[in-house]
Design an enzyme around this catalytic site. Sequence first.
Site, PDB file in Angstrom:
ATOM      1  N   GLY A  46       0.838  -1.196   0.000  1.00 16.49           N
ATOM      2  CA  GLY A  46       0.000   0.000   0.000  1.00 16.49           C
ATOM      3  C   GLY A  46       0.870   1.242   0.000  1.00 16.49           C
ATOM      4  O   GLY A  46       2.071   1.166   0.305  1.00 16.49           O
ATOM      5  N   GLN A  51       2.905   9.906   1.953  1.00 12.91           N
ATOM      6  CA  GLN A  51       4.260   9.347   2.001  1.00 12.91           C
ATOM      7  C   GLN A  51       5.154   9.854   0.873  1.00 12.91           C
ATOM      8  O   GLN A  51       6.376   9.749   0.962  1.00 12.91           O
ATOM      9  CB  GLN A  51       4.195   7.809   1.934  1.00 12.91           C
ATOM     10  CG  GLN A  51       3.550   7.191   3.164  1.00 12.91           C
ATOM     11  CD  GLN A  51       3.432   5.691   3.014  1.00 12.91           C
ATOM     12  OE1 GLN A  51       2.493   5.207   2.404  1.00 12.91           O
ATOM     13  NE2 GLN A  51       4.388   4.948   3.545  1.00 12.91           N
ATOM     14  N   CYS A  92       6.163  -0.359   7.547  1.00 10.34           N
ATOM     15  CA  CYS A  92       5.801   0.829   6.772  1.00 10.34           C
ATOM     16  C   CYS A  92       6.988   1.248   5.919  1.00 10.34           C
ATOM     17  O   CYS A  92       8.123   1.274   6.407  1.00 10.34           O
ATOM     18  CB  CYS A  92       5.414   1.968   7.706  1.00 10.34           C
ATOM     19  SG  CYS A  92       4.891   3.472   6.854  1.00 10.34           S
ATOM     20  N   LEU A  93       6.722   1.600   4.657  1.00 12.40           N
ATOM     21  CA  LEU A  93       7.794   2.064   3.772  1.00 12.40           C
ATOM     22  C   LEU A  93       8.420   3.357   4.290  1.00 12.40           C
ATOM     23  O   LEU A  93       9.555   3.675   3.932  1.00 12.40           O
ATOM     24  CB  LEU A  93       7.242   2.277   2.351  1.00 12.40           C
ATOM     25  CG  LEU A  93       6.766   1.004   1.638  1.00 12.40           C
ATOM     26  CD1 LEU A  93       6.071   1.362   0.322  1.00 12.40           C
ATOM     27  CD2 LEU A  93       7.927   0.050   1.389  1.00 12.40           C
ATOM     28  N   HIS A 134      -4.235   1.365   7.913  1.00 15.33           N
ATOM     29  CA  HIS A 134      -2.869   1.911   7.951  1.00 15.33           C
ATOM     30  C   HIS A 134      -2.755   3.099   6.981  1.00 15.33           C
ATOM     31  O   HIS A 134      -2.166   4.137   7.322  1.00 15.33           O
ATOM     32  CB  HIS A 134      -1.902   0.779   7.589  1.00 15.33           C
ATOM     33  CG  HIS A 134      -0.457   1.139   7.488  1.00 15.33           C
ATOM     34  ND1 HIS A 134       0.506   0.643   8.348  1.00 15.33           N
ATOM     35  CD2 HIS A 134       0.222   1.931   6.595  1.00 15.33           C
ATOM     36  CE1 HIS A 134       1.693   1.118   7.991  1.00 15.33           C
ATOM     37  NE2 HIS A 134       1.561   1.900   6.929  1.00 15.33           N
ATOM     38  N   GLU A 135      -3.345   2.963   5.786  1.00 13.13           N
ATOM     39  CA  GLU A 135      -3.240   4.040   4.777  1.00 13.13           C
ATOM     40  C   GLU A 135      -4.108   5.255   5.149  1.00 13.13           C
ATOM     41  O   GLU A 135      -3.690   6.401   4.947  1.00 13.13           O
ATOM     42  CB  GLU A 135      -3.629   3.522   3.381  1.00 13.13           C
ATOM     43  CG  GLU A 135      -2.833   2.323   2.856  1.00 13.13           C
ATOM     44  CD  GLU A 135      -1.341   2.449   2.989  1.00 13.13           C
ATOM     45  OE1 GLU A 135      -0.818   3.578   3.100  1.00 13.13           O
ATOM     46  OE2 GLU A 135      -0.657   1.405   3.014  1.00 13.13           O
ATOM     47  N   HIS A 138      -2.286   7.332   7.510  1.00 14.30           N
ATOM     48  CA  HIS A 138      -1.300   8.215   6.848  1.00 14.30           C
ATOM     49  C   HIS A 138      -1.973   9.513   6.385  1.00 14.30           C
ATOM     50  O   HIS A 138      -1.415  10.604   6.554  1.00 14.30           O
ATOM     51  CB  HIS A 138      -0.679   7.530   5.627  1.00 14.30           C
ATOM     52  CG  HIS A 138       0.503   6.647   5.919  1.00 14.30           C
ATOM     53  ND1 HIS A 138       1.637   7.091   6.573  1.00 14.30           N
ATOM     54  CD2 HIS A 138       0.741   5.346   5.615  1.00 14.30           C
ATOM     55  CE1 HIS A 138       2.513   6.089   6.653  1.00 14.30           C
ATOM     56  NE2 HIS A 138       1.995   5.022   6.086  1.00 14.30           N
TER      57      HIS A 138
END
Length: 170
Positions: A46, A51, A92-93, A134-135, A138
Amino acid sequence: MALLPILHYPDPRLHKVAKPVGVVDDRIRKLVADMAETMYEAPGIGLAATQVDVHRRVVVIDVSEEKNDLRILINPQLIAISDEQNTYEEGCLSVPGVYDEVERPAEVRVRALNLAGEQIEFDAEGLLAVCVQHEIDHLNGKVFVQHLSLLKQTRLKARLRKQERELVRA
Ligand code: GNR
Ligand code: NI
């Protein structure tokens, strides 16, 4: 198509709240294409626009094994959440190398716009439910580590800042 640079925690830009998309136009479609390319290349399951330092409510997700089930969520909202909670070891990226357990509602109902600007709704459970939440976090300026204890967050920030300093000197 283009790969976009991903912000790393504790960058303060990760805590900006993203603005809703008014019209799904060519700029949004270009952003989605670049975000999908960036997510697949990372690789990740995702990616939220936050991000890549774009503060609009746009998310791409692909939790399939074969990486052939891209979901595009514009202005995503949770319209229902289960009482039942699940714990999942998240990564997480924007926080590379860090994995820790986060508890969230096990099932959610999601409403969003697709690339055509049409409203869609679906139920999610398992990894998809984790990823959607999670997204959306963000987009609200929240990184998964903010679900951890303050002690863990303080230690993590110190460790990541030190790592980043050593990286620039190297
Ligand atoms: O690639 C990712 N894997 C992942 C694993 C467990 C829980 C959440 C995620 S999302 C993450 C990509 C990312 O950082 N999205 O914001
Ligand atoms: Ni993330």
